[in-house]
Design a protein around this motif. Structure first.
Motif, short mmCIF file in Angstrom:
data_model
loop_
_atom_site.label_atom_id
_atom_site.label_comp_id
_atom_site.label_asym_id
_atom_site.label_seq_id
_atom_site.Cartn_x
_atom_site.Cartn_y
_atom_site.Cartn_z
N UNK A 132 0.81 -1.22 0.00
CA UNK A 132 0.00 0.00 0.00
C UNK A 132 0.84 1.27 0.00
N UNK A 133 2.03 1.22 0.55
CA UNK A 133 2.88 2.41 0.62
C UNK A 133 3.77 2.59 -0.62
N UNK A 134 3.82 1.61 -1.48
CA UNK A 134 4.69 1.65 -2.65
C UNK A 134 4.22 2.71 -3.65
N UNK A 135 5.12 3.61 -4.03
CA UNK A 135 4.84 4.55 -5.11
C UNK A 135 5.12 3.82 -6.42
N UNK A 136 4.22 3.97 -7.35
CA UNK A 136 4.37 3.29 -8.63
C UNK A 136 5.70 3.64 -9.30
N UNK A 137 6.08 4.91 -9.23
CA UNK A 137 7.31 5.36 -9.88
C UNK A 137 8.56 4.76 -9.27
N UNK A 138 8.45 4.17 -8.09
CA UNK A 138 9.62 3.62 -7.42
C UNK A 138 9.63 2.09 -7.42
N UNK A 139 8.76 1.48 -8.21
CA UNK A 139 8.78 0.03 -8.36
C UNK A 139 10.07 -0.39 -9.04
N UNK A 140 10.58 -1.55 -8.68
CA UNK A 140 11.77 -2.09 -9.32
C UNK A 140 11.32 -3.13 -10.33
N UNK A 141 11.88 -3.04 -11.54
CA UNK A 141 11.51 -3.94 -12.62
C UNK A 141 12.75 -4.69 -13.09
N UNK A 142 12.63 -6.02 -13.18
CA UNK A 142 13.69 -6.82 -13.80
C UNK A 142 13.04 -8.06 -14.43
N UNK A 143 13.85 -8.99 -14.88
CA UNK A 143 13.32 -10.17 -15.57
C UNK A 143 12.44 -11.04 -14.66
N UNK A 144 12.55 -10.86 -13.34
CA UNK A 144 11.74 -11.64 -12.40
C UNK A 144 10.35 -11.03 -12.21
N UNK A 149 8.44 -2.77 -2.47
CA UNK A 149 9.26 -2.65 -1.27
C UNK A 149 10.61 -3.29 -1.43
N UNK A 150 10.95 -4.15 -0.48
CA UNK A 150 12.23 -4.87 -0.50
C UNK A 150 12.07 -6.30 -0.98
N UNK A 151 10.98 -6.55 -1.70
CA UNK A 151 10.72 -7.89 -2.21
C UNK A 151 9.55 -8.56 -1.52
N UNK A 152 8.78 -7.80 -0.76
CA UNK A 152 7.64 -8.39 -0.05
C UNK A 152 6.57 -8.90 -1.03
N UNK A 153 6.47 -8.27 -2.19
CA UNK A 153 5.48 -8.70 -3.19
C UNK A 153 6.09 -8.58 -4.58
N UNK A 154 5.72 -9.53 -5.44
CA UNK A 154 6.17 -9.53 -6.83
C UNK A 154 4.98 -9.80 -7.74
N UNK A 155 4.95 -9.10 -8.86
CA UNK A 155 3.95 -9.30 -9.90
C UNK A 155 4.72 -9.65 -11.17
N UNK A 156 4.25 -10.67 -11.90
CA UNK A 156 4.93 -11.04 -13.15
C UNK A 156 3.91 -11.66 -14.09
#
Length: 178
Positions: A132-144, A149-156
Motif C-alpha cells: 500500500x505504501x509503494x509509489x508506482x514510480x519507485x517500483x523495481x523492474x527486472x526479468x523476475x 518494497x524490499x521484495x515483499x510482493x512480486x507481480x509477473x
C-alpha cells in the motif's frame, strides 16, 4: 594554516546556510488595474504528480516484461484491494498454486478459497504496508517481474503458451523480507 581552515569553514557554513532572497531581485508586482489574478503564471505542478510519474517504470516494464498497461492494472488493483482488505479481490490476482514461507514452514495454497482462508498469515501487516505504501514510480523492474518494497510482493506475467506470447499478469510472491 589557521587562515586556510577559517576560509574552509566559512565556505562550508555558507554552503550549508539556508538560501536568503536576493535583495537585488525585484519583488512581485501587484496586478495592474484591469488585470486579474488569473493573469499571473500558473503554479508548478503538484509535487505528488512529479514524484510518482509512471513514465520510467512503464518504459522499463515495456522493455523487460511486455505491455505495461496490463501490469499497471494489476499493480493498482492489488494496492486498492489490499488497502480495502478485500481478501477475495487480492486472492483473484494471485497465481495458483501459490507457495510462500511462514514461520520457517512452506505454506502451499492451492486456490483462491484457500488463500482467503489463510489471508492474515499470507498478507502480514508488513507485506500489506509494502504494497500500500509503494509509489508506482519507485517500483523495481527486472526479468523476475515488478517488485514492491524490499521484495515483499512480486507481480509477473505467467506464460499461457509455449512461445510466451500470451501472458496472464499475476501476483507471484508475497513473502516476508526479514
Amino acid at each position: 594554516m589557521k587562515k586556510l581552515i577559517a576560509a574552509s569553514a566559512a565556505l562550508w557554513l555558507a554552503a550549508c546556510s539556508p538560501a536568503t532572497p536576493d535583495a537585488a531581485a525585484p519583488a512581485a508586482q501587484p496586478a495592474a488595474a484591469g488585470e486579474t489574478a488569473d493573469a499571473a503564471p500558473s503554479p508548478a505542478a503538484p509535487v505528488a504528480a512529479i514524484v510518482d510519474d509512471p513514465t520510467a517504470v512503464n518504459q522499463a516494464i515495456d522493455e523487460v516484461l511486455g505491455d505495461h498497461t496490463r501490469y499497471e492494472a494489476v499493480i493498482r488493483e492489488l494496492q486498492k484491494a489490499v488497502t480495502a482488505k478485500d481478501t477475495a479481490a487480492v486472492a483473484a490476482l494471485v497465481h495458483y498454486p501459490f507457495t510462500t514461507v511462514r514461520d520457517g514452514q512452506s505454506l502451499n495454497v492451492i486456490d483462491a478459497v484457500a488463500f482467503v482462508g489463510d489471508y492474515d498469515r499470507i498478507v502480514t501487516p508488513a507485506i500489506a504496508d509494502a504494497i500500500t505504501q509503494q509509489k508506482y514510480s519507485q517500483l523495481m523492474v527486472n526479468y523476475k517481474g515488478v517488485m514492491f518494497g524490499n521484495g515483499e510482493a512480486w507481480v509477473n506475467g505467467i506464460c499461457k503458451d509455449d512461445a510466451c506470447k500470451e501472458v496472464d499478469v499475476r501476483v507471484v510472491a508475497l513473502q516476508p523480507t526479514s
